[in-house]
Design an enzyme around this catalytic site. Structure first.
Site, PDB file in Angstrom:
ATOM      1  CG  ASP A 188     -61.880  99.529  91.658  1.00  0.00           C
ATOM      2  OD1 ASP A 188     -61.965  98.513  90.942  1.00  0.00           O
ATOM      3  OD2 ASP A 188     -62.637  99.754  92.631  1.00  0.00           O
ATOM      4  CB  ILE A 189     -65.483 103.499  92.847  1.00  0.00           C
ATOM      5  CG1 ILE A 189     -66.118 104.753  93.417  1.00  0.00           C
ATOM      6  CG2 ILE A 189     -66.224 102.255  93.256  1.00  0.00           C
ATOM      7  CD1 ILE A 189     -67.487 105.047  92.825  1.00  0.00           C
ATOM      8  CD  GLN A 217     -66.893  89.270  84.756  1.00  0.00           C
ATOM      9  OE1 GLN A 217     -66.799  88.079  84.484  1.00  0.00           O
ATOM     10  NE2 GLN A 217     -66.977  90.204  83.841  1.00  0.00           N
ATOM     11  CG  HIS A 263     -63.222  95.108  84.569  1.00  0.00           C
ATOM     12  ND1 HIS A 263     -64.476  94.536  84.408  1.00  0.00           N
ATOM     13  CD2 HIS A 263     -62.847  94.830  85.835  1.00  0.00           C
ATOM     14  CE1 HIS A 263     -64.828  93.951  85.531  1.00  0.00           C
ATOM     15  NE2 HIS A 263     -63.857  94.098  86.418  1.00  0.00           N
TER      16      HIS A 263
HETATM   17  P1  AMP Z   1     -64.850  92.799  89.144  1.00  0.00           P
HETATM   18  O1  AMP Z   1     -65.217  92.243  90.485  1.00  0.00           O
HETATM   19  O2  AMP Z   1     -63.604  92.203  88.562  1.00  0.00           O
HETATM   20  O3  AMP Z   1     -66.017  92.771  88.190  1.00  0.00           O
HETATM   21  O4  AMP Z   1     -64.463  94.324  89.406  1.00  0.00           O
HETATM   22  C1  AMP Z   1     -65.372  95.371  89.363  1.00  0.00           C
HETATM   23  C2  AMP Z   1     -64.683  96.573  89.953  1.00  0.00           C
HETATM   24  O5  AMP Z   1     -65.387  97.736  89.560  1.00  0.00           O
HETATM   25  C3  AMP Z   1     -64.610  96.561  91.483  1.00  0.00           C
HETATM   26  O6  AMP Z   1     -63.257  96.602  91.907  1.00  0.00           O
HETATM   27  C4  AMP Z   1     -65.382  97.849  91.870  1.00  0.00           C
HETATM   28  O7  AMP Z   1     -64.807  98.497  92.979  1.00  0.00           O
HETATM   29  C5  AMP Z   1     -65.268  98.668  90.605  1.00  0.00           C
HETATM   30  N1  AMP Z   1     -66.309  99.659  90.403  1.00  0.00           N
HETATM   31  C6  AMP Z   1     -67.637  99.500  90.549  1.00  0.00           C
HETATM   32  N2  AMP Z   1     -68.293 100.632  90.241  1.00  0.00           N
HETATM   33  C7  AMP Z   1     -67.348 101.538  89.873  1.00  0.00           C
HETATM   34  C8  AMP Z   1     -67.393 102.896  89.447  1.00  0.00           C
HETATM   35  N3  AMP Z   1     -68.540 103.574  89.320  1.00  0.00           N
HETATM   36  N4  AMP Z   1     -66.213 103.521  89.184  1.00  0.00           N
HETATM   37  C9  AMP Z   1     -65.042 102.850  89.318  1.00  0.00           C
HETATM   38  N5  AMP Z   1     -64.945 101.579  89.702  1.00  0.00           N
HETATM   39  C10 AMP Z   1     -66.079 100.923  89.982  1.00  0.00           C
END
Ligand code: AMP
Length: 117
Positions: A33-34, A97, A103
């Site tokens: 996760d970023i 979300q 995911h």
């Molecule tokens: P959710 O809130 O469950 O939809 O989680 C989305 C997740 O994606 C969050 O924890 C973000 O930090 C993560 N995220 C968003 N963009 C990226 C990316 N480019 N690479 C890795 N993680 C990401």
């Protein structure tokens, strides 16, 4: 909300944008996760275009099983299987979300609180 083929995770799956990949099979991709919420924060993503748990079809049963098996394998690979980890799937706005490609968050490396916020 229809599936967005130009969404971030669709692009990561197609390797059009970079990610720190920790595990990959024909059907599942897992990457860091970023914006990590714990010392270890991995996202485990089925490669099929499904927005959320609400959009799962009966024929996704196999791949969702593979997502859980990926979690098992990653936990072993990162040596957190004994100490523990948390798997989270956020669905729609009350759960926060943000990305509408299903995911599983794998969180570990610190003591988790319960109930979650
Ligand atoms: P959710 O809130 O469950 O939809 O989680 C989305 C997740 O994606 C969050 O924890 C973000 O930090 C993560 N995220 C968003 N963009 C990226 C990316 N480019 N690479 C890795 N993680 C990401």
């Amino acid at each position: 909300m229809p599936y967005d083929d130009n969404g971030i995770f669709a692009k990561i799956i197609r390797k059009e944008i970079p990610a720190k990949i920790v595990h990959e099979t024909d059907t599942v991709l897992a990457f860091e996760d970023i914006n990590a919420k714990a010392p270890i924060h991995i996202l485990i993503v089925p490669k099929v275009p499904v927005e959320s748990v609400n959009d799962l079809q009966d024929d996704h049963a196999q791949i969702m099983g593979e997502v859980l098996l990926a979690a098992r394998d990653i936990a072993k690979q990162l040596n957190i299987d004994e100490k523990g980890y948390r798997l989270v799937i956020n669905t729609n706005s009350d759960a926060g979300q943000e990305i509408f490609h299903l995911h599983v968050h794998l969180l570990a490396g610190r003591k988790m609180t319960w109930p979650p916020g």
